[in-house]
Design a protein around this motif. Structure first.
Motif, PDB file in Angstrom:
ATOM      1  N   PHE A 158      29.671  32.770  44.249  1.00  0.00           N
ATOM      2  CA  PHE A 158      30.744  31.878  43.771  1.00  0.00           C
ATOM      3  C   PHE A 158      31.640  32.560  42.750  1.00  0.00           C
ATOM      4  N   ASN A 169      32.380  35.647  42.879  1.00  0.00           N
ATOM      5  CA  ASN A 169      33.211  36.464  43.754  1.00  0.00           C
ATOM      6  C   ASN A 169      34.353  35.643  44.340  1.00  0.00           C
ATOM      7  N   GLU A 170      34.000  34.431  44.781  1.00  0.00           N
ATOM      8  CA  GLU A 170      35.006  33.524  45.348  1.00  0.00           C
ATOM      9  C   GLU A 170      36.061  33.188  44.289  1.00  0.00           C
ATOM     10  N   LYS A 188      38.312  36.063  43.853  1.00  0.00           N
ATOM     11  CA  LYS A 188      39.197  36.185  45.009  1.00  0.00           C
ATOM     12  C   LYS A 188      40.319  35.151  44.936  1.00  0.00           C
ATOM     13  N   GLU A 211      35.067  26.920  41.951  1.00  0.00           N
ATOM     14  CA  GLU A 211      34.128  28.016  42.249  1.00  0.00           C
ATOM     15  C   GLU A 211      33.256  28.304  41.030  1.00  0.00           C
TER      16      GLU A 211
END
Ligand SMILES: Nc1nc2c(ncn2[C@@H]2O[C@H](COP(=O)(O)OP(=O)(O)OP(=O)(O)O)[C@@H](O)[C@H]2O)c(=O)[nH]1
Ligand SMILES: [Mg+2]
Length: 459
Positions: free
Chosen positions: A407, A409-410, A413, A427
């Motif tokens: 999460f 990472n999300e 991103k 996230e």
């Protein structure tokens, strides 16, 4: 979660022989109950946290034992409630007579892990610390005990809490931006991105500790495999220092696998002796035994592949075994299991020249090079240090850390893609939900059951 309102009791020591046994109590009404059971209970409240000599009586008034009792007033006790421990003589009878007396005075039999669960629910321990209680008790090697002790002292929690705090602060910043419709500046985004990168590194570090330290925590599984008669059971016995497995010149002696634990350099090593592979037999039981060998091999941390140099054409290609037979075990990790080829029955070799100079040649009979074998195994498995890392997360923690990382990472991103703050916040909130499960900040009934179902009575 259910409220905790009753008095619980259990024998906290193992049944059977021993000198002293301990009956543990926790909950409201404790002193009133002990007043009915102990002659001399009046001193408990007067001298908390001190041993008090008393006599325990059953419901008929019969004195069942002379005991030492101690009272720990809540909230600064193990469970956070009023607690007491009664030390009586051990054995199969007396501890149960004292327990029965306590139950007769209004206590309820505790469920497994219920004392520690109360300690968690009352905020005396975090969830990972509560787990450490069970792990400390179950430890089977020095390194396992040390890691559990450190976790109980808060080593993991002290790493997790700051990450939780920083993520919470990030979420608060994002909420503020949303609530006050503050401008979503590029500098804000840059700071958020660098904060997220730093927190991802912290998670990575904990996951590295897990990878490097797993064997210190869970021990090693070493499978002894090879063709029939290669000397597998003889090596198993020699490494154990026990005449445990049947040994005979008849091929196919071992049909079912055997397991036993030993300690190497403070690590718990589980040795598994297996049925020989490639037996020519078409016997159904032999085939079943070989299936079990393959299963055990697929779960090994390392396979010792035994080659009997005195046998005609001993199969020496464990990599073929891995590529052929084992792949069917449909475990993608199979191909990565290291194999150490071991030449056996060195004492029977005609001349030293007959030995392959590169190979590890041992004798189970004389004990030749068994120490070298252990050293090579540990080297192959990357056990460089004799000491475990500062802390090692368990499997449950690993899963939670991995989910958190996904999460984060999300979130990074989304940030890079120019998503609005509420999406990034979503996230981060998910990441917090997973991370919070490690220490139990985030709790569900299922998680509570999962953790405490591993406990035994009286803990
Ligand atoms: N001289 C000598 N004999 C050995 C040694 N290791 C095993 N043997 C002999 O080899 C024979 C087979 O040994 P086991 O240990 O039963 O072999 P295994 O691989 O377990 O055999 P299976 O269970 O039938 O697959 C026995 O007669 C052992 O005494 C050794 O180091 N030296
Ligand atoms: Mg055998």
């Amino acid at each position: 979660m259910t409220g905790v309102t009753d008095l619980i009791a259990a024998v906290a020591t193992p049944a059977g022989s021993g000198a002293v046994s301990i009956i543990r109590l926790s909950g409201p009404g404790l002193l009133t109950a002990l007043d009915q059971v102990l002659i001399g209970a009046g001193d408990l409240a007067k001298r908390p946290r001190s041993l008090v000599l008393a006599k325990a009586k059953d419901l008929s008034g019969e004195i069942v034992d002379e005991v030492l009792a101690v009272f720990f007033p809540g909230p600064y006790s193990f469970t956070g409630e009023d607690c007491a421990e009664i030390q009586c003589h051990a054995g199969l009878v007396t501890p149960n007579l004292v327990l029965e007396a306590v139950l007769g005075a209004g206590a309820r039999m505790a469920n497994p892990g219920e004392f520690t669960q109360r300690a968690f629910l009352n905020g005396r321990l975090s969830l990972d610390q509560a787990e450490a209680v069970a792990e400390l008790v179950a430890a089977q090697s020095r390194s396992e005990a040390i890691l559990a002790r450190r976790q109980l002292s808060g080593a993991l929690k002290e790493r997790i809490d700051p990450i939780v705090r920083q993520l919470t602060a990030l979420a608060a910043t994002l909420t503020a931006i949303l609530d006050f419709e503050e401008p979503w500046e590029e500098t804000d985004k840059a700071r958020l991105t660098s904060d997220l990168t730093r927190l991802q590194k912290d998670l990575d570090y904990l996951l590295t500790l897990r990878r490097e330290g797993r064997i210190f925590r869970e021990g090693l599984k070493i499978v002894i495999a090879g063709p029939p008669n290669a000397g597998k059971s003889s090596l198993f016995n020699a490494l154990l220092g026990l005449d445990r497995a049947l040994v005979s010149p008849r091929p196919g002696t071992t049909r079912d696998y055997l397991e036993a634990a030993v300690s190497w350099a403070g690590l718990r090593v589980e040795l598994i002796d297996t049925a020989g592979l490639w037996a020519e037999s078409t016997d159904e039981l032999d085939q079943l035994g070989q299936d079990r060998t393959r299963e055990r091999m697929s779960e090994a941390d390392l396979i010792l592949w035994l080659k009997d140099l005195t046998a005609p054409n001993p199969p020496s290609a464990p990599s073929n075994v891995l590529q052929g037979d084992l792949k069917e075990a449909d475990n993608p990790a199979d191909a990565d299991i290291p194999v150490l080829e071991v030449h056996t029955k060195a004492d029977l070799a005609q001349s030293p020249a007959a030995l392959e100079p590169q190979a590890l040649t041992i004798s189970a009979k004389t004990g030749l090079r068994l120490d070298q074998l252990k050293r090579e195994v540990l080297t192959i498995l990357g056990v460089k240090a004799e000491r475990p890392p500062e802390l090692v997360p368990n499997y449950r923690h690993q899963k939670a850390l991995e989910e958190t990382a996904v999460f984060l990472n999300e979130a990074a991103k989304a940030l890079a893609d120019g998503a609005p703050p509420d999406i990034v916040n979503l996230e981060i909130t998910e990441a917090l939900t997973h991370l919070g499960q490690i220490t139990g900040r985030v709790m569900t009934e299922d998680l509570l059951t999962e953790v405490f179902s591993h406990f035994c009575l009286g803990k």
